[in-house]
Design a protein around this motif. Structure first.
Motif, PDB file in Angstrom:
ATOM      1  N   THR A 223      51.928  45.769  47.562  1.00  0.00           N
ATOM      2  CA  THR A 223      52.913  45.648  46.483  1.00  0.00           C
ATOM      3  C   THR A 223      52.308  45.922  45.118  1.00  0.00           C
ATOM      4  O   THR A 223      52.991  46.449  44.231  1.00  0.00           O
ATOM      5  CB  THR A 223      53.592  44.267  46.500  1.00  0.00           C
ATOM      6  N   TRP A 224      51.030  45.563  44.917  1.00  0.00           N
ATOM      7  CA  TRP A 224      50.395  45.884  43.627  1.00  0.00           C
ATOM      8  C   TRP A 224      50.291  47.397  43.452  1.00  0.00           C
ATOM      9  O   TRP A 224      50.630  47.940  42.391  1.00  0.00           O
ATOM     10  CB  TRP A 224      49.008  45.247  43.524  1.00  0.00           C
ATOM     11  N   LEU A 225      49.848  48.090  44.487  1.00  0.00           N
ATOM     12  CA  LEU A 225      49.722  49.542  44.398  1.00  0.00           C
ATOM     13  C   LEU A 225      51.070  50.204  44.165  1.00  0.00           C
ATOM     14  O   LEU A 225      51.196  51.136  43.358  1.00  0.00           O
ATOM     15  CB  LEU A 225      49.062  50.081  45.672  1.00  0.00           C
ATOM     16  N   SER A 226      52.081  49.713  44.859  1.00  0.00           N
ATOM     17  CA  SER A 226      53.423  50.254  44.667  1.00  0.00           C
ATOM     18  C   SER A 226      53.909  50.002  43.234  1.00  0.00           C
ATOM     19  O   SER A 226      54.512  50.880  42.599  1.00  0.00           O
ATOM     20  CB  SER A 226      54.384  49.608  45.664  1.00  0.00           C
ATOM     21  N   THR A 227      53.618  48.825  42.700  1.00  0.00           N
ATOM     22  CA  THR A 227      54.062  48.460  41.352  1.00  0.00           C
ATOM     23  C   THR A 227      53.399  49.319  40.290  1.00  0.00           C
ATOM     24  O   THR A 227      54.072  49.850  39.386  1.00  0.00           O
ATOM     25  CB  THR A 227      53.773  46.975  41.081  1.00  0.00           C
ATOM     26  N   VAL A 228      52.093  49.487  40.354  1.00  0.00           N
ATOM     27  CA  VAL A 228      51.415  50.261  39.301  1.00  0.00           C
ATOM     28  C   VAL A 228      51.764  51.735  39.401  1.00  0.00           C
ATOM     29  O   VAL A 228      51.822  52.442  38.385  1.00  0.00           O
ATOM     30  CB  VAL A 228      49.884  50.048  39.325  1.00  0.00           C
ATOM     31  N   SER A 229      52.029  52.192  40.610  1.00  0.00           N
ATOM     32  CA  SER A 229      52.417  53.586  40.781  1.00  0.00           C
ATOM     33  C   SER A 229      53.781  53.845  40.178  1.00  0.00           C
ATOM     34  O   SER A 229      54.012  54.877  39.529  1.00  0.00           O
ATOM     35  CB  SER A 229      52.434  53.943  42.268  1.00  0.00           C
ATOM     36  N   GLY A 230      54.690  52.889  40.328  1.00  0.00           N
ATOM     37  CA  GLY A 230      56.052  53.088  39.863  1.00  0.00           C
ATOM     38  C   GLY A 230      56.293  52.727  38.416  1.00  0.00           C
ATOM     39  O   GLY A 230      57.371  53.001  37.883  1.00  0.00           O
ATOM     40  N   ASN A 231      55.298  52.123  37.743  1.00  0.00           N
ATOM     41  CA  ASN A 231      55.490  51.676  36.363  1.00  0.00           C
ATOM     42  C   ASN A 231      54.506  52.280  35.372  1.00  0.00           C
ATOM     43  O   ASN A 231      54.374  51.787  34.261  1.00  0.00           O
ATOM     44  CB  ASN A 231      55.391  50.147  36.298  1.00  0.00           C
ATOM     45  N   ALA A 232      53.804  53.318  35.803  1.00  0.00           N
ATOM     46  CA  ALA A 232      52.841  53.995  34.921  1.00  0.00           C
ATOM     47  C   ALA A 232      51.843  53.010  34.330  1.00  0.00           C
ATOM     48  O   ALA A 232      51.544  53.033  33.138  1.00  0.00           O
ATOM     49  CB  ALA A 232      53.568  54.757  33.812  1.00  0.00           C
ATOM     50  N   THR A 233      51.347  52.102  35.180  1.00  0.00           N
ATOM     51  CA  THR A 233      50.379  51.100  34.716  1.00  0.00           C
ATOM     52  C   THR A 233      49.112  51.125  35.574  1.00  0.00           C
ATOM     53  O   THR A 233      48.530  50.088  35.874  1.00  0.00           O
ATOM     54  CB  THR A 233      51.003  49.694  34.734  1.00  0.00           C
ATOM     55  N   VAL A 234      48.696  52.311  35.950  1.00  0.00           N
ATOM     56  CA  VAL A 234      47.470  52.464  36.724  1.00  0.00           C
ATOM     57  C   VAL A 234      46.280  52.166  35.815  1.00  0.00           C
ATOM     58  O   VAL A 234      46.192  52.698  34.701  1.00  0.00           O
ATOM     59  CB  VAL A 234      47.349  53.889  37.294  1.00  0.00           C
ATOM     60  N   PRO A 235      45.346  51.298  36.240  1.00  0.00           N
ATOM     61  CA  PRO A 235      44.183  50.997  35.386  1.00  0.00           C
ATOM     62  C   PRO A 235      43.223  52.174  35.339  1.00  0.00           C
ATOM     63  O   PRO A 235      43.383  53.150  36.074  1.00  0.00           O
ATOM     64  CB  PRO A 235      43.552  49.792  36.092  1.00  0.00           C
ATOM     65  N   ASN A 236      42.223  52.067  34.493  1.00  0.00           N
ATOM     66  CA  ASN A 236      41.163  53.083  34.471  1.00  0.00           C
ATOM     67  C   ASN A 236      40.189  52.893  35.618  1.00  0.00           C
ATOM     68  O   ASN A 236      39.517  53.846  36.048  1.00  0.00           O
ATOM     69  CB  ASN A 236      40.385  53.008  33.148  1.00  0.00           C
ATOM     70  N   ILE A 237      40.092  51.660  36.089  1.00  0.00           N
ATOM     71  CA  ILE A 237      39.133  51.296  37.136  1.00  0.00           C
ATOM     72  C   ILE A 237      39.834  50.391  38.138  1.00  0.00           C
ATOM     73  O   ILE A 237      40.433  49.379  37.747  1.00  0.00           O
ATOM     74  CB  ILE A 237      37.915  50.557  36.539  1.00  0.00           C
ATOM     75  N   TYR A 238      39.786  50.739  39.409  1.00  0.00           N
ATOM     76  CA  TYR A 238      40.247  49.820  40.439  1.00  0.00           C
ATOM     77  C   TYR A 238      39.177  48.747  40.633  1.00  0.00           C
ATOM     78  O   TYR A 238      37.974  49.020  40.480  1.00  0.00           O
ATOM     79  CB  TYR A 238      40.466  50.548  41.763  1.00  0.00           C
ATOM     80  N   SER A 239      39.595  47.537  40.992  1.00  0.00           N
ATOM     81  CA  SER A 239      38.599  46.467  41.132  1.00  0.00           C
ATOM     82  C   SER A 239      39.036  45.454  42.180  1.00  0.00           C
ATOM     83  O   SER A 239      40.232  45.204  42.371  1.00  0.00           O
ATOM     84  CB  SER A 239      38.378  45.766  39.784  1.00  0.00           C
ATOM     85  N   TRP A 240      38.033  44.900  42.835  1.00  0.00           N
ATOM     86  CA  TRP A 240      38.250  43.771  43.739  1.00  0.00           C
ATOM     87  C   TRP A 240      36.933  43.062  43.975  1.00  0.00           C
ATOM     88  O   TRP A 240      35.875  43.497  43.503  1.00  0.00           O
ATOM     89  CB  TRP A 240      38.894  44.208  45.054  1.00  0.00           C
ATOM     90  N   HIS A 241      36.997  41.951  44.708  1.00  0.00           N
ATOM     91  CA  HIS A 241      35.807  41.186  45.050  1.00  0.00           C
ATOM     92  C   HIS A 241      35.405  41.467  46.499  1.00  0.00           C
ATOM     93  O   HIS A 241      36.261  41.751  47.345  1.00  0.00           O
ATOM     94  CB  HIS A 241      36.047  39.684  44.878  1.00  0.00           C
ATOM     95  N   GLN A 242      34.114  41.387  46.748  1.00  0.00           N
ATOM     96  CA  GLN A 242      33.580  41.600  48.096  1.00  0.00           C
ATOM     97  C   GLN A 242      32.658  40.424  48.386  1.00  0.00           C
ATOM     98  O   GLN A 242      31.452  40.471  48.144  1.00  0.00           O
ATOM     99  CB  GLN A 242      32.830  42.928  48.154  1.00  0.00           C
ATOM    100  N   ILE A 243      33.248  39.324  48.857  1.00  0.00           N
ATOM    101  CA  ILE A 243      32.519  38.064  48.982  1.00  0.00           C
ATOM    102  C   ILE A 243      32.655  37.521  50.399  1.00  0.00           C
ATOM    103  O   ILE A 243      33.765  37.173  50.822  1.00  0.00           O
ATOM    104  CB  ILE A 243      33.039  37.026  47.969  1.00  0.00           C
ATOM    105  N   GLY A 244      31.548  37.476  51.132  1.00  0.00           N
ATOM    106  CA  GLY A 244      31.545  36.852  52.439  1.00  0.00           C
ATOM    107  C   GLY A 244      31.894  37.805  53.566  1.00  0.00           C
ATOM    108  O   GLY A 244      32.622  38.786  53.385  1.00  0.00           O
ATOM    109  N   ALA A 245      31.380  37.492  54.750  1.00  0.00           N
ATOM    110  CA  ALA A 245      31.613  38.333  55.918  1.00  0.00           C
ATOM    111  C   ALA A 245      33.090  38.402  56.281  1.00  0.00           C
ATOM    112  O   ALA A 245      33.562  39.392  56.856  1.00  0.00           O
ATOM    113  CB  ALA A 245      30.806  37.799  57.108  1.00  0.00           C
ATOM    114  N   TRP A 246      33.858  37.352  55.944  1.00  0.00           N
ATOM    115  CA  TRP A 246      35.285  37.343  56.258  1.00  0.00           C
ATOM    116  C   TRP A 246      36.053  38.415  55.507  1.00  0.00           C
ATOM    117  O   TRP A 246      37.157  38.778  55.892  1.00  0.00           O
ATOM    118  CB  TRP A 246      35.872  35.957  55.964  1.00  0.00           C
TER     119      TRP A 246
END
Length: 455
Positions: A223-246
Motif C-alpha cells: 500500500t505504501w508503494l501504491s500510495t507514493v506511485s499514485g500521489n507523486a510522492t516518491v522519495p529520493n531514496i528508498y529505505s528500510w531496516h534489516q534487523i535480525g534473521a527473522w
C-alpha cells in the motif's frame, strides 16, 4: 597459534578424497571472483544511527577523531531522541532541546564528511512509548503543518541542507512509533512529503523506513508503494531496516523489493538500510555478514544503535566504549570496521553460502586482494572459493601466498587490539581457483585473507 588450527587450506581437488570433501562443502560455500569487479569500494556499511555526544549546537569533539576517520565514516541518523524533553508534542520549548541535539549531531556528521539523515519523528516526540498526539489525528493537520514548517524554517536558518536527507517517519509499521491506523500514516506521508518538498525544494527525502524489510506478502509495503506511485510522492531514496534473521537478508529482500517496485512502475533509486543488525548480531563475524550483503547490493547501511538515553548519544553505536577514567577505547567490532576501511580499490563479485549464514566481502587493488569472511552468529565450518587468480597475474595452477588475520570479540565494552596475524601460508591451487575452509573459533569471530599476486 598456527594458521592450520583455525583455517585449513584445501587444494582445488587432486585426489578422490579431496574431491569428495569439496562436493560436500559446496552447499556451505561462499565465493569470490577476482576477475569480476562490481565498482569502486565506497565503505557503504560504515554509518550508524545516533552515537555522537551532544555539544550544544556545535560539533562534538569528545570522541577522538581517529575512531571516526579510521573507519571511513559515511553518515549518521538522528533527531534528538531520548533527550530530557519530549519534543513538539509538548510545545515549542520542549522541541528546542531536541532541535539543538539534532543540530549538534548534524555538525559532527558533516565535520567528518558524512551524510546526515534527519529523524522527523524524534523531533515530534514519537521515539517509543505512548504519546497523546500523532499527525492527522481526527483529520486535523494544523499542528502537523505548524511543526513541519518550523522544522523546515530551522533547517534553513541553521544551514543544515547540505548533506541532508529528511526521513519523513521512522518505523511507521509498528505501534511503538506509529500507534494509529495505517491509512492515517499513508495520509501523513503524502501530506508531509508535499509540504516539505514545497518548503525545501532542494532537499532529499527517504522513506518509508519500515521496521519490516520488503516481502511479497507484506500489505503495508504494497500500500505504501501504491500510495507514493499514485500521489507523486516518491522519495529520493528508498529505505528500510534489516534487523535480525527473522527479517531475512538483502539477498532475498532486495529481489522482493524490486518485484514490488516494478509492479507499481516506480523508478530505480538508491536504497538506504538505515538501521542494520540486531543487538546480538553486533559482533565481528556477523558484521562481516551484513557488510557483505550491503556491499553486494550497493546499499548504504547504518548500524542500529541499541543504547538508551545518554548511551544512545555516545559510543558510535557501540564501536567504542569508555574506561573508568572516561577515556575512549575500541572494541573488536571497531577493529573489524577499521580493517574494512582499508579495503580500497575495486569491489569484487561475491556470493554467500546457499544456507545464507556465511558471507564474504572482497576488494582488489595494486597490492593484491583483501577478503573478509564471517558467519551470521554461527559456529560452523564453511568453504571460501576464490576464483580468477589469473587476474592477479598468476598462472592457471600453482601456489599463492595468503596471510590470515583473526578478529576477536569481547563484548561492547571489551577492549580488543589489532587483529591477530595468524601468519602466511602457501596456498596451492589448480584450474584458476582455490578453496579455503574456514572453521571460526567462535560464532562471533571474523577473518581476513590477503592474497598476493604479481600485479
Amino acid at each position: 597459534m598456527k594458521i592450520s588450527y583455525l583455517v585449513q587450506i584445501l587444494f582445488a581437488g587432486t585426489t578422490p578424497v579431496n574431491a569428495l570433501s569439496i562436493r560436500q562443502a559446496a552447499s556451505k560455500q561462499a565465493t569470490v571472483n577476482i576477475a569480476k569487479s562490481t565498482g569502486k569500494a565506497a565503505f557503504q556499511a560504515s554509518g550508524w544511527i545516533y552515537g555522537f555526544p551532544d555539544n550544544g549546537i556545535e560539533a562534538d569533539t569528545s570522541i577522538p577523531e581517529n575512531f571516526i576517520r579510521d573507519v571511513k565514516f559515511i553518515g549518521s541518523r538522528a533527531g534528538g531522541a531520548q533527550t530530557p524533553t519530549r519534543g513538539w508534542i509538548e510545545g515549542y520549548k520542549s522541541y528546542v532541546p531536541r532541535l539543538n541535539s539534532t543540530i549538534s549531531n548534524y555538525h559532527t556528521t558533516r565535520k567528518y564528511g558524512g551524510t546526515f539523515i534527519l529523524l522527523v519523528h524524534d523531533l515530534w516526540g514519537a521515539d517509543g512509548g505512548k504519546i497523546p498526539l500523532y499527525p492527522g489525528d481526527n483529520g486535523n493537520w494544523t499542528e502537523t503543518d505548524n511543526f513541519l514548517r518550523q522544522v523546515a524554517k530551522d533547517l534553513r536558518a541553521f544551514n543544515m541542507l547540505e548533506g541532508l536527507v529528511i526521513d519523513i517517519w521512522n518505523e511507521p509499521d509498528i505501534t511503538a512509533f506509529w500507534d494509529r491506523p495505517w491509512n492515517q500514516y499513508l495520509q501523513y506521508y503524502v501530506h508531509a512529503h508535499k509540504l516539505l518538498r514545497k518548503e525545501l525544494p532542494e532537499a532529499s527525502f527517504s522513506g518509508p523506513s519500515m521496521a519490516a524489510s520488503p516481502s511479497l506478502s507484506n500489505t503495508k509495503w504494497q500500500t505504501w508503494l501504491s500510495t507514493v506511485s499514485g500521489n507523486a510522492t516518491v522519495p529520493n531514496i528508498y529505505s528500510w531496516h534489516q534487523i535480525g534473521a527473522w527479517e531475512r537478508e538483502p539477498d532475498t529482500t532486495v529481489p522482493d523489493f524490486n518485484t514490488l517496485k516494478n509492479k507499481h512502475n516506480l523508478p530505480d533509486l538508491p536504497i538506504d538500510i538505515n538501521e542494520y543488525a540486531a543487538k546480538d548480531e553486533q559482533n565481528p563475524g556477523t558484521s562481516v555478514y551484513y557488510i557483505a550483503q550491503l556491499e553486494r547490493h550497493n546499499l548504504r547501511g547504518l548500524r542500529a544503535n541499541w543504547g538508551s538515553t545518554t548511551a544512545l548519544h555516545d559510543g558510535l553505536a557501540d564501536l567504542v566504549a569508555k574506561d573508568a577514567n572516561k577515556k575512549y577505547f575500541p572494541n573488536g567490532e571497531w577493529q573489524l570496521y577499521k580493517y574494512y576501511a582499508s579495503m580500497v580499490g575495486d569491489r569484487l563479485a561475491t556470493s554467500a553460502s546457499t544456507d545464507l549464514l556465511f558471507d564474504v566481502f572482497a576488494t582488489k587493488s595494486s597490492n593484491g586482494v583483501k577478503v573478509i569472511a564471517g558467519t551470521r552468529n554461527t559456529k560452523a565450518q564453511y568453504t571460501l572459493q576464490v576464483s580468477g587468480l589469473t587476474a592477479l597475474g598468476l598462472p592457471q595452477s600453482g601456489s599463492v601466498k595468503v596471510r590470515t588475520f583473526q578478529f576477536d570479540w569481547a563484548g561492547d565494552a571489551g577492549a580488543v587490539g589489532a587483529p591477530k596475524d595468524l601468519g602466511i601460508s602457501n596456498l596451492a591451487y589448480t584450474a584458476d581457483k582455490a578453496l579455503i575452509t574456514v572453521n571460526p573459533a567462535t560464532a562471533s569471530t571474523a577473518y581476513a585473507f590477503e592474497i598476493a599476486g604479481s600485479i
